[in-house]
Design a protein around this motif. Structure first.
Motif, PDB file in Angstrom:
ATOM      1  N   TYR A   1      20.770 -17.388  96.276  1.00  0.00           N
ATOM      2  CA  TYR A   1      21.604 -16.349  95.653  1.00  0.00           C
ATOM      3  C   TYR A   1      23.096 -16.700  95.735  1.00  0.00           C
ATOM      4  CZ  TYR A   1      17.502 -13.649  94.625  1.00  0.00           C
ATOM      5  OH  TYR A   1      16.304 -13.244  94.093  1.00  0.00           O
TER       6      TYR A   1
ATOM      7  N   TRP B   1      20.652  -8.661  88.677  1.00  0.00           N
ATOM      8  CA  TRP B   1      19.625  -9.650  88.963  1.00  0.00           C
ATOM      9  C   TRP B   1      18.234  -9.038  89.039  1.00  0.00           C
ATOM     10  CZ3 TRP B   1      22.493 -12.449  93.578  1.00  0.00           C
ATOM     11  CH2 TRP B   1      23.501 -13.247  93.071  1.00  0.00           C
ATOM     12  N   ASN B   2      17.925  -8.100  88.185  1.00  0.00           N
ATOM     13  CA  ASN B   2      16.548  -7.588  88.198  1.00  0.00           C
ATOM     14  C   ASN B   2      15.965  -7.670  86.798  1.00  0.00           C
ATOM     15  OD1 ASN B   2      16.972  -4.979  86.725  1.00  0.00           O
ATOM     16  ND2 ASN B   2      18.368  -4.644  88.439  1.00  0.00           N
TER      17      ASN B   2
ATOM     18  N   TYR C   1      18.195   1.049  87.593  1.00  0.00           N
ATOM     19  CA  TYR C   1      18.987   1.712  88.641  1.00  0.00           C
ATOM     20  C   TYR C   1      18.991   3.231  88.444  1.00  0.00           C
ATOM     21  CZ  TYR C   1      20.726  -2.166  91.350  1.00  0.00           C
ATOM     22  OH  TYR C   1      20.805  -3.215  92.223  1.00  0.00           O
TER      23      TYR C   1
ATOM     24  N   GLU D   1      22.811   0.720  99.335  1.00  0.00           N
ATOM     25  CA  GLU D   1      21.832  -0.140  98.661  1.00  0.00           C
ATOM     26  C   GLU D   1      21.619  -1.395  99.502  1.00  0.00           C
ATOM     27  OE1 GLU D   1      20.414  -2.638  94.771  1.00  0.00           O
ATOM     28  OE2 GLU D   1      22.504  -2.033  94.796  1.00  0.00           O
TER      29      GLU D   1
ATOM     30  N   GLY E   1      20.208  -5.091  99.606  1.00  0.00           N
ATOM     31  CA  GLY E   1      19.877  -6.138  98.624  1.00  0.00           C
ATOM     32  C   GLY E   1      20.574  -5.851  97.302  1.00  0.00           C
TER      33      GLY E   1
ATOM     34  N   GLY F   1      22.825  -7.597  95.682  1.00  0.00           N
ATOM     35  CA  GLY F   1      23.269  -8.716  94.844  1.00  0.00           C
ATOM     36  C   GLY F   1      24.768  -8.614  94.590  1.00  0.00           C
TER      37      GLY F   1
ATOM     38  N   ASP G   1      24.102  -7.109 101.369  1.00  0.00           N
ATOM     39  CA  ASP G   1      23.299  -8.236 100.885  1.00  0.00           C
ATOM     40  C   ASP G   1      23.367  -9.401 101.866  1.00  0.00           C
ATOM     41  OD1 ASP G   1      21.977  -8.790  97.945  1.00  0.00           O
ATOM     42  OD2 ASP G   1      22.506 -10.654  98.965  1.00  0.00           O
ATOM     43  N   LEU G   2      22.314 -10.209 101.822  1.00  0.00           N
ATOM     44  CA  LEU G   2      22.209 -11.397 102.678  1.00  0.00           C
ATOM     45  C   LEU G   2      23.065 -12.543 102.148  1.00  0.00           C
ATOM     46  CD1 LEU G   2      20.521 -12.251 105.180  1.00  0.00           C
ATOM     47  CD2 LEU G   2      18.773 -13.086 103.610  1.00  0.00           C
TER      48      LEU G   2
ATOM     49  N   ASP H   1      21.585  -8.119 106.945  1.00  0.00           N
ATOM     50  CA  ASP H   1      20.164  -8.407 106.763  1.00  0.00           C
ATOM     51  C   ASP H   1      19.388  -7.088 106.710  1.00  0.00           C
ATOM     52  OD1 ASP H   1      17.524  -9.172 106.985  1.00  0.00           O
ATOM     53  OD2 ASP H   1      17.822 -10.477 108.730  1.00  0.00           O
ATOM     54  N   ALA H   2      18.509  -6.969 105.732  1.00  0.00           N
ATOM     55  CA  ALA H   2      17.703  -5.756 105.553  1.00  0.00           C
ATOM     56  C   ALA H   2      16.896  -5.416 106.806  1.00  0.00           C
ATOM     57  CB  ALA H   2      16.745  -5.967 104.373  1.00  0.00           C
TER      58      ALA H   2
ATOM     59  N   VAL I   1      16.292  -2.267  95.266  1.00  0.00           N
ATOM     60  CA  VAL I   1      15.824  -2.631  93.922  1.00  0.00           C
ATOM     61  C   VAL I   1      15.487  -4.121  93.861  1.00  0.00           C
ATOM     62  CG1 VAL I   1      16.444  -2.745  91.467  1.00  0.00           C
ATOM     63  CG2 VAL I   1      17.199  -0.794  92.833  1.00  0.00           C
ATOM     64  N   GLU I   2      14.244  -4.419  93.625  1.00  0.00           N
ATOM     65  CA  GLU I   2      13.745  -5.779  93.413  1.00  0.00           C
ATOM     66  C   GLU I   2      14.266  -6.783  94.440  1.00  0.00           C
ATOM     67  OE1 GLU I   2      13.822  -8.976  90.015  1.00  0.00           O
ATOM     68  OE2 GLU I   2      13.331  -7.045  89.100  1.00  0.00           O
ATOM     69  N   SER I   3      14.176  -6.421  95.683  1.00  0.00           N
ATOM     70  CA  SER I   3      14.692  -7.289  96.736  1.00  0.00           C
ATOM     71  C   SER I   3      13.674  -7.506  97.853  1.00  0.00           C
ATOM     72  CB  SER I   3      15.985  -6.658  97.296  1.00  0.00           C
ATOM     73  OG  SER I   3      16.489  -7.355  98.384  1.00  0.00           O
TER      74      SER I   3
ATOM     75  N   THR J   1      11.118 -10.509  99.196  1.00  0.00           N
ATOM     76  CA  THR J   1      11.502 -11.732  99.930  1.00  0.00           C
ATOM     77  C   THR J   1      11.698 -11.465 101.426  1.00  0.00           C
ATOM     78  OG1 THR J   1      13.878 -11.433  99.609  1.00  0.00           O
ATOM     79  CG2 THR J   1      12.708 -12.648  97.884  1.00  0.00           C
ATOM     80  N   TYR J   2      11.482 -10.232 101.897  1.00  0.00           N
ATOM     81  CA  TYR J   2      11.720  -9.946 103.315  1.00  0.00           C
ATOM     82  C   TYR J   2      10.494 -10.393 104.137  1.00  0.00           C
ATOM     83  CZ  TYR J   2      15.146  -6.600 101.321  1.00  0.00           C
ATOM     84  OH  TYR J   2      16.149  -6.004 100.604  1.00  0.00           O
TER      85      TYR J   2
END
Ligand SMILES: C[S@@+](CC[C@H](N)C(=O)[O-])C[C@H]1O[C@@H](n2cnc3c(N)ncnc32)[C@H](O)[C@@H]1O
Length: 318
Positions: A42, A55-56, A88, A109, A111, A113, A134-135, A159-160, A176-178, A181-182
């Protein structure tokens, strides 16, 4: 790590957590490797970013589009096709609260982006405090540089699975759409429950393999403090957006046509971006040229994971 090594670490890690039936949680060095690869990918995407970045995969539902148009006239003409903004909006309208009730409250929010989705929501709810996390350090830096507005909209790196907020500090968590990957989805949900105040809501939207969906359902009904409110299958609305984006005269193809590259490079870019933005989920199959280039090793097929559904889940903090 070189770029191919990063891509391999990302796809191997994603496959492990999304396809493993019995043990989909990853911790320790394996989890760290996936997170590092994810953050790097990312970060690279931010380097290539040119305009409005969402990015979704987006969604299209005429009722939702009309509702947003009434509230923010022309929302889909500010440099995007409006599909990601609809997603969103769906994240927000799925929460059982009037929009006015969010005034004076804090929305996080996880993740986020490059922050455009949260920026869009902040235009709908100007009296609400928004924090994006975000990461990807570069995504956060870009979001703060281009979008932040003091206390109303700001972005933090984090980090989430380890949210840098006090217990009960947040009124609404958006994701949203994240989360696909966790590595430790259960840990993320525990963190959401911890940072939400009692009565606060969690609105979660993501794309699922069959295995990840079963894993999510188990966690959603067993995480202490989080009680499911409702769930919506958005798969058809998401496919509708992707098909519109794949159409030859779409905003997506017009934007691509403006980029300086050879016709062949453009064709390859169209293929890669279509796959990246959910093409396979909506029935996209590469044409003969791309298939040939793939056989010659010039184009990665990038089929991605066998995604089955795209859903929204809303929960309340008890
Ligand atoms: C597909 S993008 C979606 C971004 C944004 N929600 C949107 O819809 O435009 C996924 C985002 O999740 C972020 N992410 C991945 N793993 C994360 C983690 N462990 N903690 C926080 N963010 C993470 C990525 O850096 C990326 O920005």
């Amino acid at each position: 790590m070189s770029t191919p090594e990063i891509m391999t670490a990302f796809s191997t890690g994603l496959a492990a957590i999304n396809l493993d039936e019995d043990a989909p949680t990853r911790r320790g060095p394996e989890a760290e490797r996936l997170k590092r690869a994810s953050a790097t990918i990312y970060d690279l995407a931010v380097e290539r970013a040119s305009g409005h970045e969402l990015w979704n995969w987006g969604m299209h539902d005429q009722e939702v589009a009309d509702e947003v148009e009434r509230l923010l006239p022309g929302f889909g003409r500010f440099g995007t096709d409006g599909f990601s903004e609809q997603l969103y909006f769906q994240a927000l309208r799925g929460v059982p609260a009037e929009f006015a009730e969010h005034a004076g409250r804090t929305v996080l929010e996880v993740g986020c982006g490059p922050g455009e989705g949260l920026n869009f929501l902040s235009r709908l709810l100007p009296e609400t405090r928004f924090i994006g996390l975000d990461l990807s350090e570069r995504a956060v830096r870009r979001a703060n540089a281009l979008l932040s507005r003091g206390d109303q909209l700001r972005f933090v790196h984090g980090d989430a699975e380890q949210l840098p907020f006090d217990d009960g500090a947040v009124d609404l968590v958006i994701n949203v759409e994240s989360s696909h990957t966790y590595p430790d989805l259960g840990r993320f949900l525990q963190e959401v429950a911890r940072v939400l105040r009692p009565g606060g809501h969690f609105t979660h939207i993501d794309v699922f393999t069959r295995q990840r969906s079963a894993h999510f359902q188990r966690l959603a009904t067993s995480t202490a403090g989080l009680e499911p409110v409702h769930e919506v299958d958005l798969s058809e609305q998401v496919r509708a957006a992707i098909r519109r984006r794949m159409a030859p005269d779409s905003h997506f193809h017009r934007a691509l046509a403006r980029e300086r590259m050879s016709p062949l490079a453009r064709r390859i870019a169209a293929h890669s971006r279509t796959v990246m933005f959910g093409g396979v989920f909506a029935g996209y199959r590469p044409d003969r040229t791309i298939r040939l280039l793939h056989r010659l090793g010039v184009v990665p097929w990038m089929r991605g994971l066998p995604m089955r559904s795209y859903r929204q889940h809303v929960a309340v903090r008890r």
